[in-house]
Design a protein around this motif. Structure first.
Motif, PDB file in Angstrom:
ATOM      1  N   UNK A 170       6.235  17.228   0.528  1.00 19.63           N
ATOM      2  CA  UNK A 170       5.192  16.435   0.066  1.00 19.63           C
ATOM      3  C   UNK A 170       3.838  16.558  -1.390  1.00 19.63           C
ATOM      4  N   UNK A 171       4.347  17.189  -2.450  1.00 19.34           N
ATOM      5  CA  UNK A 171       3.774  17.840  -3.331  1.00 19.34           C
ATOM      6  C   UNK A 171       3.515  15.719  -4.252  1.00 19.34           C
ATOM      7  N   UNK A 172       4.806  15.143  -4.064  1.00 15.84           N
ATOM      8  CA  UNK A 172       4.593  13.737  -5.215  1.00 15.84           C
ATOM      9  C   UNK A 172       4.509  12.577  -3.859  1.00 15.84           C
ATOM     10  N   UNK A 173       4.156  12.942  -2.165  1.00 10.67           N
ATOM     11  CA  UNK A 173       3.630  11.980  -1.524  1.00 10.67           C
ATOM     12  C   UNK A 173       2.117  11.312  -1.935  1.00 10.67           C
ATOM     13  N   UNK A 174       1.596  11.927  -2.514  1.00  8.69           N
ATOM     14  CA  UNK A 174       0.245  10.842  -3.110  1.00  8.69           C
ATOM     15  C   UNK A 174       0.257   9.211  -4.146  1.00  8.69           C
ATOM     16  N   UNK A 175       1.913   9.952  -5.074  1.00  8.31           N
ATOM     17  CA  UNK A 175       2.417   9.275  -5.770  1.00  8.31           C
ATOM     18  C   UNK A 175       3.660   8.589  -5.173  1.00  8.31           C
ATOM     19  N   UNK A 176       3.970   8.656  -4.007  1.00 14.87           N
ATOM     20  CA  UNK A 176       5.308   7.204  -3.833  1.00 14.87           C
ATOM     21  C   UNK A 176       3.801   6.796  -2.620  1.00 14.87           C
ATOM     22  N   UNK A 177       3.379   7.384  -2.128  1.00 13.49           N
ATOM     23  CA  UNK A 177       2.869   6.218  -1.127  1.00 13.49           C
ATOM     24  C   UNK A 177       2.413   4.943  -1.936  1.00 13.49           C
ATOM     25  N   UNK A 178       1.369   5.283  -3.075  1.00 16.57           N
ATOM     26  CA  UNK A 178       0.509   4.236  -4.568  1.00 16.57           C
ATOM     27  C   UNK A 178       2.241   3.198  -4.335  1.00 16.57           C
ATOM     28  N   UNK A 179       3.250   3.665  -4.737  1.00 14.62           N
ATOM     29  CA  UNK A 179       4.648   3.027  -4.842  1.00 14.62           C
ATOM     30  C   UNK A 179       4.748   2.378  -4.153  1.00 14.62           C
ATOM     31  N   UNK A 180       4.275   2.618  -2.914  1.00 13.31           N
ATOM     32  CA  UNK A 180       5.115   1.489  -1.175  1.00 13.31           C
ATOM     33  C   UNK A 180       3.826   0.783  -1.556  1.00 13.31           C
ATOM     34  N   UNK A 181       2.470   1.184  -1.768  1.00 13.31           N
ATOM     35  CA  UNK A 181       1.552   0.288  -1.031  1.00 13.31           C
ATOM     36  C   UNK A 181       1.663  -0.788  -2.388  1.00 13.31           C
ATOM     37  N   UNK A 182       2.385  -0.771  -3.540  1.00 14.48           N
ATOM     38  CA  UNK A 182       2.201  -1.773  -4.471  1.00 14.48           C
ATOM     39  C   UNK A 182       3.481  -2.666  -3.954  1.00 14.48           C
ATOM     40  N   UNK A 183       4.564  -2.055  -3.942  1.00 13.22           N
ATOM     41  CA  UNK A 183       5.278  -2.679  -3.412  1.00 13.22           C
ATOM     42  C   UNK A 183       5.518  -3.741  -1.878  1.00 13.22           C
ATOM     43  N   UNK A 184       4.446  -3.377  -1.058  1.00 17.44           N
ATOM     44  CA  UNK A 184       3.647  -3.950  -0.523  1.00 17.44           C
ATOM     45  C   UNK A 184       3.186  -5.345  -0.487  1.00 17.44           C
ATOM     46  N   UNK A 185       2.557  -5.217  -1.607  1.00 15.17           N
ATOM     47  CA  UNK A 185       1.733  -6.414  -2.357  1.00 15.17           C
ATOM     48  C   UNK A 185       2.759  -7.900  -2.939  1.00 15.17           C
ATOM     49  N   UNK A 186       3.780  -6.326  -3.377  1.00 14.01           N
ATOM     50  CA  UNK A 186       4.040  -7.914  -4.667  1.00 14.01           C
ATOM     51  C   UNK A 186       5.789  -8.352  -3.758  1.00 14.01           C
ATOM     52  N   UNK A 187       5.830  -7.939  -1.992  1.00 11.64           N
ATOM     53  CA  UNK A 187       7.123  -8.696  -1.141  1.00 11.64           C
ATOM     54  C   UNK A 187       6.103  -9.033  -0.356  1.00 11.64           C
ATOM     55  N   UNK A 188       7.077  -9.821   0.601  1.00  9.23           N
ATOM     56  CA  UNK A 188       6.630 -10.581   1.653  1.00  9.23           C
ATOM     57  C   UNK A 188       6.088  -9.191   3.099  1.00  9.23           C
ATOM     58  N   UNK A 189       5.489  -9.154   3.960  1.00 11.57           N
ATOM     59  CA  UNK A 189       5.302  -8.277   4.553  1.00 11.57           C
ATOM     60  C   UNK A 189       6.558  -8.149   5.784  1.00 11.57           C
ATOM     61  N   UNK A 190       7.367  -8.568   5.821  1.00 10.64           N
ATOM     62  CA  UNK A 190       8.283  -9.074   6.710  1.00 10.64           C
ATOM     63  C   UNK A 190       9.710  -8.319   6.178  1.00 10.64           C
ATOM     64  N   UNK A 191       9.941  -8.789   4.999  1.00 13.61           N
ATOM     65  CA  UNK A 191      11.005  -7.979   4.586  1.00 13.61           C
ATOM     66  C   UNK A 191      10.629  -6.208   4.251  1.00 13.61           C
ATOM     67  N   UNK A 192       9.200  -5.692   3.742  1.00 17.30           N
ATOM     68  CA  UNK A 192       8.819  -4.633   3.576  1.00 17.30           C
ATOM     69  C   UNK A 192       9.264  -3.556   4.899  1.00 17.30           C
ATOM     70  N   UNK A 193       9.003  -4.171   5.939  1.00 19.37           N
ATOM     71  CA  UNK A 193       8.560  -3.428   7.015  1.00 19.37           C
ATOM     72  C   UNK A 193       9.851  -3.454   8.097  1.00 19.37           C
ATOM     73  N   UNK A 194      11.172  -4.630   7.728  1.00 21.21           N
ATOM     74  CA  UNK A 194      12.364  -4.518   8.226  1.00 21.21           C
ATOM     75  C   UNK A 194      13.213  -3.052   7.696  1.00 21.21           C
ATOM     76  N   UNK A 195      12.657  -3.259   5.656  1.00 18.59           N
ATOM     77  CA  UNK A 195      13.396  -2.665   5.197  1.00 18.59           C
ATOM     78  C   UNK A 195      13.379  -0.866   5.096  1.00 18.59           C
ATOM     79  N   UNK A 196      11.968  -1.110   5.678  1.00 22.47           N
ATOM     80  CA  UNK A 196      11.342   0.707   5.104  1.00 22.47           C
ATOM     81  C   UNK A 196      12.050   1.149   6.892  1.00 22.47           C
ATOM     82  N   UNK A 197      11.817   0.970   8.328  1.00 25.01           N
ATOM     83  CA  UNK A 197      12.631   1.035   8.876  1.00 25.01           C
ATOM     84  C   UNK A 197      13.921   1.344   9.033  1.00 25.01           C
TER      85      UNK A 197
END
Length: 341
Positions: free
Chosen positions: A37-64
């Motif tokens: 809970x405390x670091x959710x803000x920074x982790x969601x920010x880093x995840x968004x950056x990963x979404x911007x840098x990689x293809x959506x499909x790869x990110x969705x598959x990997x995250x799921x």
């Protein structure tokens, strides 16, 4: 035939892709492992950056894949941990795009359906149901899906299903009551009818009685009657969600209003709930069927009207259909219904 030099080029591309995906998986895994809970803000920010840098499909598959491995285990997962994982999906769903939540939801629902049909002994079904319940709690999915799942469980009505109904109602019952009280009332009536007919089937009646008591407590909006009910953790995380979602679209407009049947048959009928999802399957409504329908409507009409249509130069089937509908309708509502058909 693929020439050797092209074959070699393809193999190096595949190796490169595999390496990239492996690296991506490690990065996402590292972030998910540190999630709290405390670091959710920074982790969601880093995840968004990963979404911007990689293809959506790869990110969705990997995250799921990573979330399913982390949350769907044979032992019951702590609800706090489950909520934090789903909250991350919800924030990405609102900030990155609705296909993030849609992809995860589809994987969870298909796995849940598969495990419900098999007689798995572990707690996987409860864990998957908790994921779906929290996706609803954090406004990723509409209550329509939850009611579909509850109806399916009530229609089967074995001891395993009763456990799952209780689990789901305890997690989201009061939210369902707020969203659609009438549907909940109908569900409770159906469950009472099922319970009265299935009384002889169960040796242990206490579970069924407890489920009916829980349902009555929900109907009467009496939170004290439900043991262990605590809305506080969800409310606290919802507040955090509102702080982390950039757009004002954190509410109902980004909820996926999709039914259980649509999710399970997504491969056959396409994913209409994701804007811009391309689909190369058979057409959803075949042309032959619609042509037959048009001819059918025209065939029902008297020859007098058809003659009139011919005189007014209604020269295609569609024009003749519309003309006949307008001329033969009882009132505007009837015309509207027929035109829609």
């Amino acid at each position: 035939y693929v020439p050797p030099q092209i074959r070699k080029a393809q193999e190096t591309v595949d190796d490169k892709k595999r390496e990239e995906l492996g690296r991506l998986k490690k990065m996402v895994n590292g972030l998910i492992n540190r999630l709290s809970e405390p670091n959710l803000s920074s982790i969601s920010g880093q995840m968004e950056e990963l979404y911007m840098a990689n293809s959506r499909k790869d990110m969705n598959d990997t995250l799921t894949d990573i979330l399913m491995n982390a949350c769907v285990t044979a032992v019951a997962m702590p609800s706090r941990l489950m909520m934090e994982h789903v909250l991350l999906v919800s924030i990405l769903h609102h900030n990155v795009g609705i296909e993030v939540g849609a992809h995860f939801l589809e994987a969870v629902v298909k796995k849940f359906d598969e495990l419900c049909k098999s007689d798995a002994e572990g707690k996987e079904c409860e864990n998957l149901l908790a994921l779906i319940a929290h996706l609803y709690n954090f406004h990723v999915v509409h209550c329509l899906l939850i009611f579909d799942i509850l109806k399916k469980l009530v229609s089967t009505f074995t001891e395993k299903e009763i456990e799952l109904i209780l689990f789901l109602l305890k997690n989201v019952g009061f939210s369902l009551r707020k969203d659609d009280a009438l549907a909940l009332k109908e569900l409770i009536t159906e469950a009472q009818r099922k319970a009265s007919t299935a009384e002889k089937k169960f040796q242990d009646q206490t579970r069924v009685r407890f489920m009916l008591e829980t349902m009555l407590a929900l109907r009467n909006n009496d939170m004290r009657k439900i043991p262990g009910y605590d809305p506080e953790p969800v409310e606290r995380l919802r507040k955090l969600q509102r702080a982390l979602v950039h757009s004002s679209g954190s509410g109902k407009d980004t909820q996926l209003r999709v039914s259980l049947e649509s999710l399970l048959s997504a491969d056959q009928v396409g994913r209409w709930w994701i804007v811009g999802s391309s689909w190369s399957g058979a057409p959803m409504i075949s042309d032959t069927k619609s042509q037959a329908q048009q001819k059918l409507h025209v065939g029902k009409v008297s020859s007098k009207i058809m003659e009139l249509a011919r005189k007014l130069r209604m020269n295609t089937d569609i024009r003749r259909s519309i003309f006949c509908v307008l001329m033969t309708s009882e009132d505007f509502m009837d015309a509207f219904e027929k035109l829609l058909k």
